[in-house]
Write an enzyme that holds these catalytic residues in place. Sequence first.
Site, mmCIF file in Angstrom:
data_model
loop_
_atom_site.group_PDB
_atom_site.id
_atom_site.type_symbol
_atom_site.label_atom_id
_atom_site.label_comp_id
_atom_site.label_asym_id
_atom_site.label_seq_id
_atom_site.Cartn_x
_atom_site.Cartn_y
_atom_site.Cartn_z
ATOM 1 N N HIS A 116 0.819 -1.222 0.000
ATOM 2 C CA HIS A 116 0.000 0.000 0.000
ATOM 3 C C HIS A 116 0.848 1.265 0.000
ATOM 4 C CE1 HIS A 116 0.277 -0.171 4.545
ATOM 5 N NE2 HIS A 116 0.373 1.135 4.365
ATOM 6 N N ASP A 147 0.162 -7.488 1.298
ATOM 7 C CA ASP A 147 0.623 -6.119 1.535
ATOM 8 C C ASP A 147 2.147 -6.026 1.570
ATOM 9 O OD1 ASP A 147 0.492 -3.422 1.883
ATOM 10 O OD2 ASP A 147 -0.519 -3.464 3.833
ATOM 11 N N SER A 225 4.553 2.322 7.892
ATOM 12 C CA SER A 225 4.274 1.203 6.993
ATOM 13 C C SER A 225 5.503 0.811 6.195
ATOM 14 C CB SER A 225 3.149 1.568 6.024
ATOM 15 O OG SER A 225 1.932 1.650 6.688
#
Length: 518
Positions: A116, A147, A225
């Site tokens: 993402h 992911d 992230s």
Amino acid sequence: MLFRFLQTLARFCRFLLISVLGFRFSPLLLLGYVKLQDENKHNSESALASGTDAKQPEAAENVTSSSIDFAVNSVVKVFTVYSMPSVLQPWRNWPQQESGGSGFVISGKKILTNAHVVADHIFLQVRKHGSPTKYKAQVRAIGHECDLAILEIDNEEFWEDMIPLELGEIPSLDESVAVFGYPTGGDSVSITKGYVSRVEYTRYAHGGTTLLAIQTDAAINPGNSGGPAIIGNKMAGVAFQKDPSADNIGYIIPTPVIKHFLTAVEENGQYGGFCTLDISYQLMENSQLRNHFKMGPEMTGILINEINPLSDAYKRLRKDDIILAIDDVLIGNDAKVTFRNKERINFNHFVSMKKLDETVLLQVLRDGKEHEFHIMVKPVPPLVPGHQYDKLPSYYIFAGFVFVPLTQPYIDSTLICNCAIKYMPEKAGEQLVLADDINAGYTDFKNLKVIKVNGVQVENLKHLTELVETCWTEDLRLDLENEKVVVLNYANAKEATSLILELHRIPSANEYDYQWQS
């Protein structure tokens, strides 16, 4: 198929994009993305991935200063310029935006980050710790379900003094962990510390799948992230999401999922997905239910309700079979199996870790008798795809009608929630209308599936296109759901199509993603 008048759609679309932009078209998921974005986008996402002021736990003995010094030389900041396609007007993209995340170096001169972080990217740059220089990066492989993404940099200068992190094992409960990354609030590398709270099957917000994940109380905020979670001198996982409804609940992708992704890319050249039995089942916790299906007092398992016809399990298993064990590991009445000492985890974890076309051994109770079946597992596309990143949506335009396959992003964008489970992904999905005299009187139709074209059952978007383009009758007839009918003079409709494309500045009448045609 969905019919919607363009002017109404434009007003509605503008509202939707403001409200769902920070979700990357996944507003129904419980867990938010952990992504640093520009000011407007960050504000829309703050409810999902905001930080916490709670005091972090003190470092434990296995997160030492030496391990921190070692890991910090592997961590990088990722700068992303991206543009998302318009789900409701699939021939166009939305304006470019900027976002950021984290990543780290692994063996083979590769950088690992979250999918993402780089989804729908146009341009990528990476900056290493202690350097002012940004280096251009390319995506080598990406797995939206897990992911994860691999980046490559074709510049030897970047790799000087970079230390690749080694993959460790799944950490134990209450083991201390340090999370590295570039979260919001500053420009330099950040380190937060915490403990492992749980290791269990968890829904991944970005891809909408359920895989193994580590829960931690270490702070994970927008921008973290893709950063590594470190135990000792090894990487225990990748930070990727948090629970916005609670304090100090963040999630880390564990090394078994990472290894599965990396191995698939190394062996096959690309990511191919995670395997599944693709069955629906129910728990057997009710004693009356167990007695009805002739289960002995010592037996436990799950009841099969439905089997996907596209899966290998469909050839061997039946509705009302009881799966007692998988690969000689007993399945509980709660669908869980033993995992590390007294921990328990959903049995699907065993299936998801299989390679493409490997088999699982299932012990099955059928009509009171036990059987064994070897089932070949593979990734099976869901009925309605949960995402559509890194590509333009498929569509076909004829006489002002826009045909697109049904996808979860479209459902989210149009607030259609009840039809997702009844359409197969290869079917022609929805339709909106670009207003023109040729389709006058049809613009109020909406939420209707196209059943037939000139009496022929529609199989998928490509098939629909072929049926329309090869029409030899004077009139083109579309039979829709709820017995609705559209009739167009074919010659006039053909001529109107070119004019409509020109009027609305649409470059092409069609765009195909060939995964829809399989």
